[in-house]
Write an enzyme that holds these catalytic residues in place. Structure first.
Site, PDB file in Angstrom:
ATOM      1  CG  LEU A  14      86.528  84.418 -17.578  1.00 23.62           C
ATOM      2  CD1 LEU A  14      87.892  84.083 -18.186  1.00 23.62           C
ATOM      3  CD2 LEU A  14      86.270  83.553 -16.358  1.00 23.62           C
ATOM      4  CG  LEU A  52      85.220  94.691 -28.431  1.00 24.45           C
ATOM      5  CD1 LEU A  52      85.869  93.433 -27.871  1.00 24.45           C
ATOM      6  CD2 LEU A  52      85.823  95.931 -27.801  1.00 24.45           C
ATOM      7  CB  SER A 111      92.513  80.751 -25.432  1.00 23.76           C
ATOM      8  OG  SER A 111      92.020  79.434 -25.323  1.00 23.76           O
ATOM      9  CE1 TYR A 136      87.956  82.130 -28.288  1.00 25.22           C
ATOM     10  CE2 TYR A 136      89.052  80.102 -27.633  1.00 25.22           C
ATOM     11  CZ  TYR A 136      88.569  81.352 -27.314  1.00 25.22           C
ATOM     12  OH  TYR A 136      88.687  81.832 -26.028  1.00 25.22           O
ATOM     13  CE  LYS A 140      90.970  84.048 -27.340  1.00 26.55           C
ATOM     14  NZ  LYS A 140      90.459  85.296 -26.732  1.00 26.55           N
ATOM     15  CB  SER A 165      89.494  74.646 -17.737  1.00 25.80           C
ATOM     16  OG  SER A 165      89.970  73.860 -18.797  1.00 25.80           O
ATOM     17  NE  ARG A 174      91.347  69.999 -22.006  1.00 27.98           N
ATOM     18  CZ  ARG A 174      90.957  71.269 -21.963  1.00 27.98           C
ATOM     19  NH1 ARG A 174      89.807  71.591 -21.353  1.00 27.98           N
ATOM     20  NH2 ARG A 174      91.677  72.225 -22.510  1.00 27.98           N
TER      21      ARG A 174
END
Length: 278
Positions: A14, A52, A111, A136, A140, A165, A174
């Site tokens: 992304l 990071l 997410s 995970y 978020k 997605s 999905r």
């Protein structure tokens, strides 16, 4: 034009799509990742390799930044100890360093996994509470809550994008509901940067899918108007994919395969197994 944008996760799928668009919005783009620089830097783009999880590497990036687009993280489920540095400590470092530097806003790649155990058929909007499906997803939730706190306590704006997605094309049944095209993803980030005032905002990263399981009606003020619809692929996808069982959490929960995997085990591998079964 914005003065300076910092983009984390610039070498991810992304981030790679975002870099050219962000370079057009700002006088200076600072891109960063934990790997080496790409070969196609824009004339106004600088790349800095940084971890990071290390504040002394993050803080210098933020000097003079007006906006931060934080897309850097491990994008999969794993043991908590593996995610702690990049996803949890990394998010804190970005927010704290941005605040210290006087940045105005953070646009964060959250997410759908922040509420991945929510029911697909529930029709959730952006006020939906957290129901993480994995460590995970929990990371978020942590960053979203931190973003709200930094806005309410310190005046640092944030737009948290609950991406569903995001792929070049929808991959399965999905995704007929959850797909976010690259074009729409870029538009959503641009609108999150250019909208005059956002305070603390949560928006879903989803295209204009006929079968979308979530709604952005509450955040139309962002001006995000997605152009793509996964329904254009529906006939081909449904013709080759089996009909899922009614109790398959890979379809009945928003997190898809991430909702099914044991904590600490890869959700990306679960998606690959689903594709192989079909």
């Amino acid at each position: 034009m914005l003065k300076k944008i910092v983009l984390t996760g610039a070498r991810g799928a992304l981030g790679t799509e975002l870099r050219p668009a962000l370079a057009k919005l700002t006088e200076a783009l600072v891109s960063t990742d934990i790997v080496d620089a790409p070969d196609d830097l824009a004339p106004n783009e600088t790349f800095v390799r940084a971890d990071l999880a290390k504040m002394d590497e993050v803080a210098p990036l933020m000097d003079g930044a007006e906006m931060v687009v934080h897309f850097g993280a491990i994008p999969d489920e794993g043991p908590f100890e593996t995610l702690l540095g990049p996803n949890y400590v990394g998010a804190y470092n970005v927010w704290e360093a941005a605040y210290r530097a006087g940045a105005r806003r953070i646009v964060y790649a959250s997410s759908i996994h922040a509420l991945g155990l929510g029911e697909t058929a529930a029709g959730l909007d952006t006020d939906a509470g957290h129901r993480p499906d994995t460590f995970y997803g929990l990371s978020k939730c942590f960053a979203e809550d931190m973003g709200r706190m930094y806005w309410e306590k310190r005046g640092l704006e944030a737009v948290c994008l609950r991406i569903l997605s995001c792929t070049p094309e929808p991959q399965n049944v999905r995704a007929l509901g959850t797909w976010l095209s690259y074009r729409d993803m870029v538009q959503l980030v641009e609108r999150s940067l250019l909208t005059a005032v956002v305070g603390f905002t949560v928006a879903y990263g989803v295209s204009a899918n006929t079968r979308a399981p979530v709604s952005n009606d509450r955040v139309r003020f962002l001006g995000y108007r997605p152009q793509d619809n996964a329904e254009d692929w529906a006939e081909a996808i449904t013709a080759k994919e089996r009909t899922p069982r009614a109790d398959d959490m890979g379809y009945t929960r928003l997190g898809g395969p991430f909702a099914k995997v044991p904590l600490g085990e890869s959700g990306v591998e679960a998606i690959r197994r689903m594709a192989a079964e079909d």
